[in-house]
Design a protein around this motif. Structure first.
Motif, PDB file in Angstrom:
ATOM      1  N   PHE A 175      42.931  88.462  45.638  1.00  0.00           N
ATOM      2  CA  PHE A 175      44.321  88.627  46.056  1.00  0.00           C
ATOM      3  C   PHE A 175      44.540  90.038  46.576  1.00  0.00           C
ATOM      4  O   PHE A 175      45.089  90.246  47.654  1.00  0.00           O
ATOM      5  N   ARG A 176      44.094  91.043  45.809  1.00  0.00           N
ATOM      6  CA  ARG A 176      44.272  92.444  46.230  1.00  0.00           C
ATOM      7  C   ARG A 176      43.428  92.761  47.462  1.00  0.00           C
ATOM      8  O   ARG A 176      43.857  93.487  48.343  1.00  0.00           O
ATOM      9  N   LYS A 177      42.232  92.204  47.515  1.00  0.00           N
ATOM     10  CA  LYS A 177      41.353  92.437  48.662  1.00  0.00           C
ATOM     11  C   LYS A 177      41.991  91.865  49.933  1.00  0.00           C
ATOM     12  O   LYS A 177      41.972  92.496  50.990  1.00  0.00           O
ATOM     13  N   TYR A 178      42.577  90.669  49.828  1.00  0.00           N
ATOM     14  CA  TYR A 178      43.234  90.060  50.980  1.00  0.00           C
ATOM     15  C   TYR A 178      44.450  90.871  51.407  1.00  0.00           C
ATOM     16  O   TYR A 178      44.711  91.017  52.597  1.00  0.00           O
ATOM     17  N   LYS A 179      45.205  91.400  50.438  1.00  0.00           N
ATOM     18  CA  LYS A 179      46.382  92.202  50.770  1.00  0.00           C
ATOM     19  C   LYS A 179      45.977  93.492  51.492  1.00  0.00           C
ATOM     20  O   LYS A 179      46.688  93.964  52.362  1.00  0.00           O
ATOM     21  N   GLU A 180      44.838  94.065  51.083  1.00  0.00           N
ATOM     22  CA  GLU A 180      44.391  95.321  51.689  1.00  0.00           C
ATOM     23  C   GLU A 180      43.908  95.103  53.113  1.00  0.00           C
ATOM     24  O   GLU A 180      44.290  95.820  54.027  1.00  0.00           O
ATOM     25  N   ARG A 181      43.048  94.131  53.284  1.00  0.00           N
ATOM     26  CA  ARG A 181      42.481  93.864  54.606  1.00  0.00           C
ATOM     27  C   ARG A 181      42.212  92.375  54.714  1.00  0.00           C
ATOM     28  O   ARG A 181      41.169  91.901  54.279  1.00  0.00           O
TER      29      ARG A 181
END
Length: 185
Positions: free
Chosen positions: A46-52
């Motif tokens: 989830f955080r990885k997708y939000k970042e890039r």
């Protein structure tokens, strides 16, 4: 943790701390935990997708969502330190806003209403949301709020409160989430 964290992966490290009680240290232990525990896997992607936003993180989010019934929209605004306790069948609408140190448990729904009080909820910091609770509508949930299991909340809730039942009954209480929301970031 006085440093202001801005990147999404920095937020994942705070999520990791909330869910394990340990500082994130790159290594085999943290890698195994992320691979074995689906709450950490979901938070990571989830955080990885939000970042890039990328294809791999989107596919992993989709896979984990289907496997565990996690309908947490990548467009939802979720603050650092999310805690997914027994993360099965959790729904978070894309228009929802969650603050820091929010605990979500099995069967929880944050939803939008399309009539009456139209819109999605805004949830403050240090909020504990129990099993099978439902929060819907264009409402504001304050800071330091405990929403009891099986509660249906469609009204504004002030800071330092406990919410019980269907329909929701609000009881003022100082330190409402003490012992329920731990490892604050």
């Amino acid at each position: 943790m006085g440093i202001i964290m801005r990147r999404s992966m920095d937020k994942y490290y705070l999520d990791y701390y909330r869910m394990t009680g340990e500082q994130y240290k790159p290594g085999i232990k943290s890698l195994l935990q992320r691979c074995l525990f689906h709450n950490l896997q979901f938070a990571y992607y989830f955080r990885k997708y939000k970042e890039r936003p990328g294809l791999l993180s989107r596919l992993m989010l989709y896979r984990l969502s289907r496997k565990y019934g996690l309908e947490i929209s990548p467009n939802a605004q979720i603050g650092e330190g999310i805690y997914l306790g027994h993360p099965y069948n959790i729904t978070v609408n894309e228009g929802s806003v969650l603050g820091k140190n929010v605990n979500l448990h099995k069967g929880y729904t944050i939803g939008r209403t399309n009539r009456g009080n139209m819109g999605s909820p805004v949830i403050g910091s240090c909020v504990f949301i129990g099993v099978n609770a439902t929060v819907v509508g264009n409402i504001h949930i304050g800071n330091d709020v405990l929403i009891a299991p099986n509660s249906y909340v469609n009204i504004d809730v002030p800071d330092h409160s406990v919410v019980i039942g269907n329909p929701a009954v609000v009881h003022p209480k100082e330190n409402a989430t003490e012992s329920y929301v731990c490892f604050l970031v």
